[in-house]
Design a protein around this motif. Structure first.
Motif, mmCIF file in Angstrom:
data_model
loop_
_atom_site.group_PDB
_atom_site.id
_atom_site.type_symbol
_atom_site.label_atom_id
_atom_site.label_comp_id
_atom_site.label_asym_id
_atom_site.label_seq_id
_atom_site.Cartn_x
_atom_site.Cartn_y
_atom_site.Cartn_z
ATOM 1 N N LEU A 21 1.009 8.852 -5.734
ATOM 2 C CA LEU A 21 0.537 10.105 -5.254
ATOM 3 C C LEU A 21 1.804 11.093 -4.924
ATOM 4 C CD1 LEU A 21 -2.381 8.808 -2.915
ATOM 5 C CD2 LEU A 21 -2.615 9.820 -5.318
ATOM 6 N N ASN A 25 10.302 2.165 -4.540
ATOM 7 C CA ASN A 25 9.597 2.714 -3.335
ATOM 8 C C ASN A 25 9.341 1.314 -2.497
ATOM 9 O OD1 ASN A 25 9.234 5.381 -3.924
ATOM 10 N ND2 ASN A 25 7.566 5.027 -5.425
ATOM 11 N N ALA A 55 0.738 -1.094 -0.028
ATOM 12 C CA ALA A 55 -0.037 -0.028 -0.025
ATOM 13 C C ALA A 55 0.826 1.306 -0.032
ATOM 14 C CB ALA A 55 -0.844 0.023 1.317
ATOM 15 N N LYS A 56 2.057 1.359 0.825
ATOM 16 C CA LYS A 56 2.679 2.532 0.822
ATOM 17 C C LYS A 56 3.542 2.474 -0.324
ATOM 18 C CE LYS A 56 6.322 4.586 3.654
ATOM 19 N NZ LYS A 56 7.131 5.121 2.624
ATOM 20 N N PRO A 61 3.678 11.610 -2.048
ATOM 21 C CA PRO A 61 3.458 12.715 -1.143
ATOM 22 C C PRO A 61 4.641 13.558 -0.998
ATOM 23 C CG PRO A 61 3.432 10.276 -0.300
ATOM 24 C CD PRO A 61 3.359 10.364 -1.684
ATOM 25 N N LYS A 111 0.900 4.146 -2.840
ATOM 26 C CA LYS A 111 0.950 5.676 -2.528
ATOM 27 C C LYS A 111 2.086 6.574 -3.123
ATOM 28 C CE LYS A 111 1.610 7.310 1.597
ATOM 29 N NZ LYS A 111 1.365 7.698 3.129
ATOM 30 N N ASP A 112 3.182 6.051 -2.579
ATOM 31 C CA ASP A 112 4.338 6.697 -3.019
ATOM 32 C C ASP A 112 4.555 6.746 -4.461
ATOM 33 O OD1 ASP A 112 4.695 7.092 -0.441
ATOM 34 O OD2 ASP A 112 6.595 5.554 -0.102
#
Length: 241
Positions: free
Chosen positions: A63, A236, A55-56, A65, A59-60
């Motif tokens: 998205l 990632n 999931a991380k 962040p 997301k990285d």
């Protein structure tokens, strides 16, 4: 025009496919055979579970962040560009086959209007994003960090987007997806032919130039810094080890 299209929109496409897939194959082989670091490269906070790591990683990758915190304006333009590029990529799926369901709901005329609006919005957002990146690399502090490769990639990308927009805004009302599909499917069947409707209008010059920039961009992609778009998944994932 026919010779120009044969070079850029027929044989150029085949050459690009060979170079792109061979180049990406070499890249993946290099990544797969690079010895693992003996030192853990994970960054805190690290997820405790495999699902959390995945999931991380997603997301990285999608998205970004960290980029949003460091440079919000760049992140907004980058996200707008990538979302628009995804929409354009999906729209190009009509080169293979017509979308399911939508034509039955909208009808042929409605489908052409939908494609015109969605394609115009996506093309405009992509153009704004590329212009922003060129300005960012030409003025301000990032100019000193830029190298010739940055400008080459942006010039190729600008050519792809501008000529794609030209086809959409100038010829979108007269040349529809079924005409381009006839050309593209003939390439996949290795019996290339350019439809008479394209040869009979100036859209052939636009298509040829759009494909010229696309061919050059995709041939260079595996050897450029933009390949990080694919390598970002493993990078990632490593950061959460």
């Amino acid at each position: 025009m026919e010779t120009y299209l044969a070079i850029t929109a027929v044989w150029g496409v085949y050459l690009t496919a060979v170079v792109f897939f061979a180049g990406m194959g070499v890249r993946v082989y290099q990544w797969a055979t690079t010895p693992r670091s003996p030192v853990p490269l994970g960054m805190f906070p690290k997820p405790a579970t495999t699902g959390g790591r995945v999931a991380k990683m997603l997301k990285d990758t999608f998205l970004a962040p960290h980029s949003a915190r460091i440079e919000p304006a760049m992140w907004i333009f980058a996200m707008a560009f990538h979302v628009a590029a995804l929409g354009a990529f999906i729209g190009h799926g009509r080169l293979l086959a017509e979308f399911p369901v939508l034509p039955e709901i909208l009808g042929e005329e409605g489908m052409n209007s939908f494609a015109a609006w969605s394609g115009s919005i996506a093309g405009s957002l992509m153009l704004v994003g590329v212009i922003y990146w060129i300005a960012r690399r030409t003025f301000g502090p990032y100019k000193n960090l830029s190298v010739p490769e940055d400008y080459l990639l942006l010039a190729l990308l600008l050519g792809v987007v501008v000529m794609g927009d030209h086809m959409r805004f100038i010829y979108g009302g007269t040349i529809h997806a079924d005409t381009y599909r006839e050309w593209f499917v003939s390439l996949l069947r290795f019996r290339p032919q350019i439809p008479e409707k394209i040869l009979a209008s100036n859209v052939g010059w636009s298509l040829g130039t759009h494909m010229l920039f696309t061919d050059l961009f995709l041939m260079y992609f595996p050897f450029s810094k933009l390949v990080h778009a694919i390598g970002a998944f493993s990078t990632n994932l490593t950061r959460s080890e």
